[in-house]
Write a protein that holds these residues in place. Structure first.
Motif, PDB file in Angstrom:
ATOM      1  N   TYR A  14       0.818  -1.209   0.000  1.00 47.74           N
ATOM      2  CA  TYR A  14       0.000   0.000   0.000  1.00 47.74           C
ATOM      3  C   TYR A  14       0.854   1.263   0.000  1.00 47.74           C
ATOM      4  CZ  TYR A  14      -3.892  -3.129   0.781  1.00 47.74           C
ATOM      5  OH  TYR A  14      -4.814  -4.133   0.649  1.00 47.74           O
ATOM      6  N   VAL A  15       1.990   1.236   0.676  1.00 48.91           N
ATOM      7  CA  VAL A  15       2.901   2.386   0.656  1.00 48.91           C
ATOM      8  C   VAL A  15       3.436   2.593  -0.764  1.00 48.91           C
ATOM      9  CG1 VAL A  15       5.179   3.190   1.426  1.00 48.91           C
ATOM     10  CG2 VAL A  15       3.533   2.327   3.086  1.00 48.91           C
ATOM     11  N   GLY A  16       3.813   1.505  -1.434  1.00 47.68           N
ATOM     12  CA  GLY A  16       4.286   1.598  -2.814  1.00 47.68           C
ATOM     13  C   GLY A  16       3.214   2.131  -3.744  1.00 47.68           C
ATOM     14  N   THR A  17       1.980   1.691  -3.546  1.00 51.97           N
ATOM     15  CA  THR A  17       0.880   2.190  -4.368  1.00 51.97           C
ATOM     16  C   THR A  17       0.684   3.684  -4.148  1.00 51.97           C
ATOM     17  OG1 THR A  17      -0.206   0.039  -4.268  1.00 51.97           O
ATOM     18  CG2 THR A  17      -1.579   1.909  -4.876  1.00 51.97           C
ATOM     19  N   ALA A  18       0.757   4.132  -2.892  1.00 50.05           N
ATOM     20  CA  ALA A  18       0.608   5.556  -2.583  1.00 50.05           C
ATOM     21  C   ALA A  18       1.739   6.371  -3.209  1.00 50.05           C
ATOM     22  CB  ALA A  18       0.559   5.765  -1.072  1.00 50.05           C
ATOM     23  N   LEU A  25       0.579  11.877  -9.969  1.00 49.04           N
ATOM     24  CA  LEU A  25      -0.059  13.190  -9.849  1.00 49.04           C
ATOM     25  C   LEU A  25       0.952  14.321 -10.026  1.00 49.04           C
ATOM     26  CD1 LEU A  25      -2.527  12.557  -6.902  1.00 49.04           C
ATOM     27  CD2 LEU A  25      -3.081  12.857  -9.324  1.00 49.04           C
ATOM     28  N   SER A  26       2.129  14.146  -9.472  1.00 49.20           N
ATOM     29  CA  SER A  26       3.175  15.157  -9.623  1.00 49.20           C
ATOM     30  C   SER A  26       3.587  15.302 -11.083  1.00 49.20           C
ATOM     31  CB  SER A  26       4.380  14.789  -8.766  1.00 49.20           C
ATOM     32  OG  SER A  26       5.423  15.700  -8.955  1.00 49.20           O
ATOM     33  N   GLY A  58       8.439  13.219 -10.211  1.00 51.46           N
ATOM     34  CA  GLY A  58       7.252  12.374 -10.278  1.00 51.46           C
ATOM     35  C   GLY A  58       7.542  11.033 -10.926  1.00 51.46           C
ATOM     36  N   MET A  59       8.341  11.045 -12.001  1.00 51.94           N
ATOM     37  CA  MET A  59       8.694   9.777 -12.661  1.00 51.94           C
ATOM     38  C   MET A  59       9.520   8.895 -11.727  1.00 51.94           C
ATOM     39  SD  MET A  59       9.430  10.559 -16.674  1.00 51.94           S
ATOM     40  CE  MET A  59      10.340  12.072 -16.523  1.00 51.94           C
ATOM     41  N   ILE A  60      10.472   9.495 -11.038  1.00 56.93           N
ATOM     42  CA  ILE A  60      11.309   8.726 -10.112  1.00 56.93           C
ATOM     43  C   ILE A  60      10.460   8.171  -8.976  1.00 56.93           C
ATOM     44  CG2 ILE A  60      13.167   8.947  -8.410  1.00 56.93           C
ATOM     45  CD1 ILE A  60      14.518  10.891 -10.423  1.00 56.93           C
ATOM     46  N   LEU A  61       9.544   8.992  -8.454  1.00 56.49           N
ATOM     47  CA  LEU A  61       8.661   8.536  -7.389  1.00 56.49           C
ATOM     48  C   LEU A  61       7.749   7.400  -7.870  1.00 56.49           C
ATOM     49  CD1 LEU A  61       8.427   9.410  -4.476  1.00 56.49           C
ATOM     50  CD2 LEU A  61       6.569  10.925  -5.119  1.00 56.49           C
ATOM     51  N   MET A  62       7.265   7.482  -9.103  1.00 55.84           N
ATOM     52  CA  MET A  62       6.446   6.388  -9.652  1.00 55.84           C
ATOM     53  C   MET A  62       7.247   5.098  -9.741  1.00 55.84           C
ATOM     54  SD  MET A  62       3.959   7.709 -12.717  1.00 55.84           S
ATOM     55  CE  MET A  62       5.210   8.528 -13.665  1.00 55.84           C
ATOM     56  N   ARG A  69       5.979  -1.551  -4.384  1.00 54.35           N
ATOM     57  CA  ARG A  69       4.708  -2.271  -4.489  1.00 54.35           C
ATOM     58  C   ARG A  69       4.933  -3.718  -4.935  1.00 54.35           C
ATOM     59  NH1 ARG A  69       0.416  -2.007  -8.992  1.00 54.35           N
ATOM     60  NH2 ARG A  69      -1.440  -2.689  -7.906  1.00 54.35           N
ATOM     61  N   GLY A  70       5.809  -3.924  -5.910  1.00 53.17           N
ATOM     62  CA  GLY A  70       6.115  -5.269  -6.383  1.00 53.17           C
ATOM     63  C   GLY A  70       6.765  -6.123  -5.309  1.00 53.17           C
ATOM     64  N   ILE A  71       7.665  -5.519  -4.539  1.00 54.49           N
ATOM     65  CA  ILE A  71       8.303  -6.251  -3.438  1.00 54.49           C
ATOM     66  C   ILE A  71       7.274  -6.575  -2.362  1.00 54.49           C
ATOM     67  CG2 ILE A  71       9.984  -6.059  -1.564  1.00 54.49           C
ATOM     68  CD1 ILE A  71      11.750  -4.465  -3.521  1.00 54.49           C
ATOM     69  N   GLY A  72       6.378  -5.649  -2.106  1.00 54.93           N
ATOM     70  CA  GLY A  72       5.328  -5.906  -1.124  1.00 54.93           C
ATOM     71  C   GLY A  72       4.393  -7.012  -1.579  1.00 54.93           C
ATOM     72  N   ALA A  73       4.090  -7.050  -2.856  1.00 53.91           N
ATOM     73  CA  ALA A  73       3.161  -8.059  -3.370  1.00 53.91           C
ATOM     74  C   ALA A  73       3.789  -9.448  -3.379  1.00 53.91           C
ATOM     75  CB  ALA A  73       2.710  -7.681  -4.776  1.00 53.91           C
TER      76      ALA A  73
END
Length: 148
Positions: A14-18, A25-26, A58-62, A69-73
């Motif tokens: 969820y942190v990765g998704t956020a 958005l950035s 924004g690209m780096i943050l994405m 997110r992938g590691i979390g999943a």
């Protein structure tokens, strides 16, 4: 084997998704500010620097968000960060169980029975001429054509 995804991995997901959403958005906000300031060349250099920072940031943050997110999943081993096949199997076990359950549901819906059943016995007739094994209801040998 653990059938549930650990809470730490869920949090990481969820942190990765956020982070990915904030990065998106950035990145997209640069297009909005560009459209709002189109034709306005006052303080152009400062606006360009700010937009460039937000776009690349924004690209780096994405990217960071999607990796987290992938590691979390899939977990560290399941995502390939740690090369340990046994641990990867454990990390991915909830997903493989889910996929197997989906296949089982689809097969049952199609009328295909899953599970252990009595093995069907096959009776064959051996041709006395050439020795070829033929199905029990065959009238002629599939190899030499002789009547059985």
């Amino acid at each position: 084997m653990n059938r549930q995804i650990p809470e730490g991995r869920k949090t990481l997901y969820y942190v990765g998704t956020a982070l990915a959403a904030i990065g998106l958005l950035s990145f997209l906000s640069t297009f909005l500010t560009f459209a709002m300031h189109f034709g306005d060349f006052r303080n152009f250099e400062a606006h360009a620097r700010s937009d460039m920072f937000r776009a690349f940031g924004g690209m780096i943050l994405m990217i960071i968000g999607l990796v987290v997110r992938g590691i979390g999943a899939a977990g560290l081993a399941g995502s390939g960060v740690v090369l340990d096949p046994q641990r990867a199997r454990e990390d991915l076990e909830p997903y493989t169980r889910m996929a197997g359950g989906m296949v089982k549901d689809a097969m049952q819906e199609a009328g295909i029975h899953v599970g252990a059943s009595e093995p069907r016995q096959i009776v064959v007739i051996k041709c006395p001429s050439c020795g070829k094994r033929n199905e029990e209801d065959a009238k002629f040998c599939q190899e030499c054509g002789r009547q059985l």
